[in-house]
Write a protein that holds these residues in place. Structure first.
Motif, PDB file in Angstrom:
ATOM      1  N   TRP A   1     -80.692  59.060  -4.628  1.00  0.00           N
ATOM      2  CA  TRP A   1     -80.454  60.501  -4.785  1.00  0.00           C
ATOM      3  C   TRP A   1     -80.928  61.262  -3.549  1.00  0.00           C
ATOM      4  O   TRP A   1     -80.238  62.171  -3.071  1.00  0.00           O
ATOM      5  N   ALA A   2     -82.080  60.879  -3.025  1.00  0.00           N
ATOM      6  CA  ALA A   2     -82.581  61.520  -1.805  1.00  0.00           C
ATOM      7  C   ALA A   2     -81.590  61.326  -0.656  1.00  0.00           C
ATOM      8  O   ALA A   2     -81.324  62.259   0.120  1.00  0.00           O
ATOM      9  N   GLU A   3     -81.024  60.131  -0.555  1.00  0.00           N
ATOM     10  CA  GLU A   3     -80.035  59.865   0.498  1.00  0.00           C
ATOM     11  C   GLU A   3     -78.741  60.648   0.245  1.00  0.00           C
ATOM     12  O   GLU A   3     -78.112  61.152   1.173  1.00  0.00           O
TER      13      GLU A   3
ATOM     14  N   ALA B   1     -72.631  59.520   1.488  1.00  0.00           N
ATOM     15  CA  ALA B   1     -71.620  59.287   0.450  1.00  0.00           C
ATOM     16  C   ALA B   1     -71.755  57.909  -0.172  1.00  0.00           C
ATOM     17  O   ALA B   1     -71.472  57.721  -1.358  1.00  0.00           O
ATOM     18  N   GLU B   2     -72.188  56.930   0.586  1.00  0.00           N
ATOM     19  CA  GLU B   2     -72.341  55.573   0.059  1.00  0.00           C
ATOM     20  C   GLU B   2     -73.430  55.530  -1.010  1.00  0.00           C
ATOM     21  O   GLU B   2     -73.281  54.872  -2.042  1.00  0.00           O
TER      22      GLU B   2
ATOM     23  N   LEU C   1     -74.700  55.318  -6.970  1.00  0.00           N
ATOM     24  CA  LEU C   1     -75.118  55.943  -8.241  1.00  0.00           C
ATOM     25  C   LEU C   1     -73.936  56.026  -9.197  1.00  0.00           C
ATOM     26  O   LEU C   1     -74.075  55.756 -10.396  1.00  0.00           O
ATOM     27  N   TYR C   2     -72.774  56.376  -8.666  1.00  0.00           N
ATOM     28  CA  TYR C   2     -71.566  56.441  -9.496  1.00  0.00           C
ATOM     29  C   TYR C   2     -71.261  55.071 -10.093  1.00  0.00           C
ATOM     30  O   TYR C   2     -71.027  54.941 -11.304  1.00  0.00           O
ATOM     31  N   ASP C   3     -71.272  54.040  -9.255  1.00  0.00           N
ATOM     32  CA  ASP C   3     -70.994  52.679  -9.732  1.00  0.00           C
ATOM     33  C   ASP C   3     -72.023  52.226 -10.767  1.00  0.00           C
ATOM     34  O   ASP C   3     -71.688  51.546 -11.736  1.00  0.00           O
ATOM     35  N   ARG C   4     -73.267  52.631 -10.562  1.00  0.00           N
ATOM     36  CA  ARG C   4     -74.355  52.209 -11.453  1.00  0.00           C
ATOM     37  C   ARG C   4     -74.197  52.810 -12.842  1.00  0.00           C
ATOM     38  O   ARG C   4     -74.496  52.156 -13.855  1.00  0.00           O
ATOM     39  N   TYR C   5     -73.749  54.064 -12.940  1.00  0.00           N
ATOM     40  CA  TYR C   5     -73.780  54.763 -14.232  1.00  0.00           C
ATOM     41  C   TYR C   5     -72.418  55.157 -14.792  1.00  0.00           C
ATOM     42  O   TYR C   5     -72.351  55.662 -15.906  1.00  0.00           O
ATOM     43  N   ARG C   6     -71.341  54.906 -14.070  1.00  0.00           N
ATOM     44  CA  ARG C   6     -70.029  55.303 -14.567  1.00  0.00           C
ATOM     45  C   ARG C   6     -69.742  54.723 -15.953  1.00  0.00           C
ATOM     46  O   ARG C   6     -69.282  55.417 -16.848  1.00  0.00           O
ATOM     47  N   GLY C   7     -70.016  53.433 -16.143  1.00  0.00           N
ATOM     48  CA  GLY C   7     -69.762  52.792 -17.431  1.00  0.00           C
ATOM     49  C   GLY C   7     -70.560  53.410 -18.562  1.00  0.00           C
ATOM     50  O   GLY C   7     -70.024  53.667 -19.648  1.00  0.00           O
TER      51      GLY C   7
ATOM     52  N   ALA D   1     -68.515  65.204 -15.343  1.00  0.00           N
ATOM     53  CA  ALA D   1     -69.973  65.033 -15.293  1.00  0.00           C
ATOM     54  C   ALA D   1     -70.432  64.678 -13.885  1.00  0.00           C
ATOM     55  O   ALA D   1     -71.412  65.231 -13.375  1.00  0.00           O
ATOM     56  N   PHE D   2     -69.718  63.771 -13.223  1.00  0.00           N
ATOM     57  CA  PHE D   2     -70.101  63.412 -11.858  1.00  0.00           C
ATOM     58  C   PHE D   2     -69.797  64.547 -10.873  1.00  0.00           C
ATOM     59  O   PHE D   2     -70.536  64.742  -9.904  1.00  0.00           O
TER      60      PHE D   2
END
Length: 198
Positions: free
Chosen positions: A12-14, A20-21, A26-32, A55-56
């Motif tokens: 999140w800090a990054e 963007a990576e 984070l998107y890949d981690r929590y999308r499901g 939400a994203f």
């Protein structure tokens, strides 16, 4: 050698620095997880996909106010998903009410007094033709304000437009309808063609 993934706080800090990576991770981690939560609340795949995307989007849009809980972004995402799903359901209910409120031609004809004269029937036809020149959103607005007698502010909210936009649309709709009516009827006592509601 074990591949250790950075925690949400690091990613999140990054992300806040424009990485963007990191946001993608984070998107890949929590999308499901977010999608499954949205699916339970929204009840359908299409709506769940819309809620997940929203939400994203909100996560990025409100990034300066996002708080991590115990170093995780997931609680914030789940709360936002719940609120987004609730707003979607409210919007669908308003949309259904709006569609139910618009008079159907068959229903309107069934309610006509058989004693109506041919003159009044032709007047109704001419007003229907004038209504036909309106764009769908303007027709819904005129239907709510004129036929259902909703205040302009309530009609604007039901249609998801600002009160200012509703006022402008009503004014333009009246001008279009006046132009579509025969000259002899333009100054007739028609509620749809009266001045803007206050």
């Amino acid at each position: 050698m074990e591949n250790v993934q950075p925690g949400d706080d690091v990613l999140w800090a990054e992300s806040l620095k424009g990485d963007a990576e990191a946001f993608g991770l984070l998107y890949d981690r929590y999308r499901g997880r977010v999608f499954r939560h949205a699916y339970r609340l929204a009840g359908g795949r299409h709506d769940a996909e819309d809620v997940t995307a929203a939400a994203f989007f909100e996560l990025w849009r409100r990034r300066e106010r996002v708080r991590l809980i115990d170093g995780s972004i997931l609680p914030w995402l789940l709360v936002t998903t719940t609120n987004t799903a609730r707003n979607l359901q409210r919007s669908k209910v308003r949309h259904r009410r709006l569609l139910d409120a618009i008079p159907r031609r068959g229903e309107a004809e069934a309610q006509l007094d058989p004693a109506y004269s041919n003159h009044e029937s032709s007047l109704n036809d001419e007003v229907a033709q004038a209504l036909a020149v309106l764009k769908p959103l303007d027709l819904r607005l005129v239907s709510l304000v004129v036929f259902e007698e909703l205040p302009l502010l309530a009609a604007a909210e039901a249609l998801g437009i600002s009160p200012g936009a509703a006022k402008v649309r009503m004014h333009r709709a009246r001008q279009k309808m006046k132009a579509a009516l025969p000259r002899s009827l333009r100054h007739a006592h028609s509620p749809a063609l009266k001045g803007d509601p206050s």
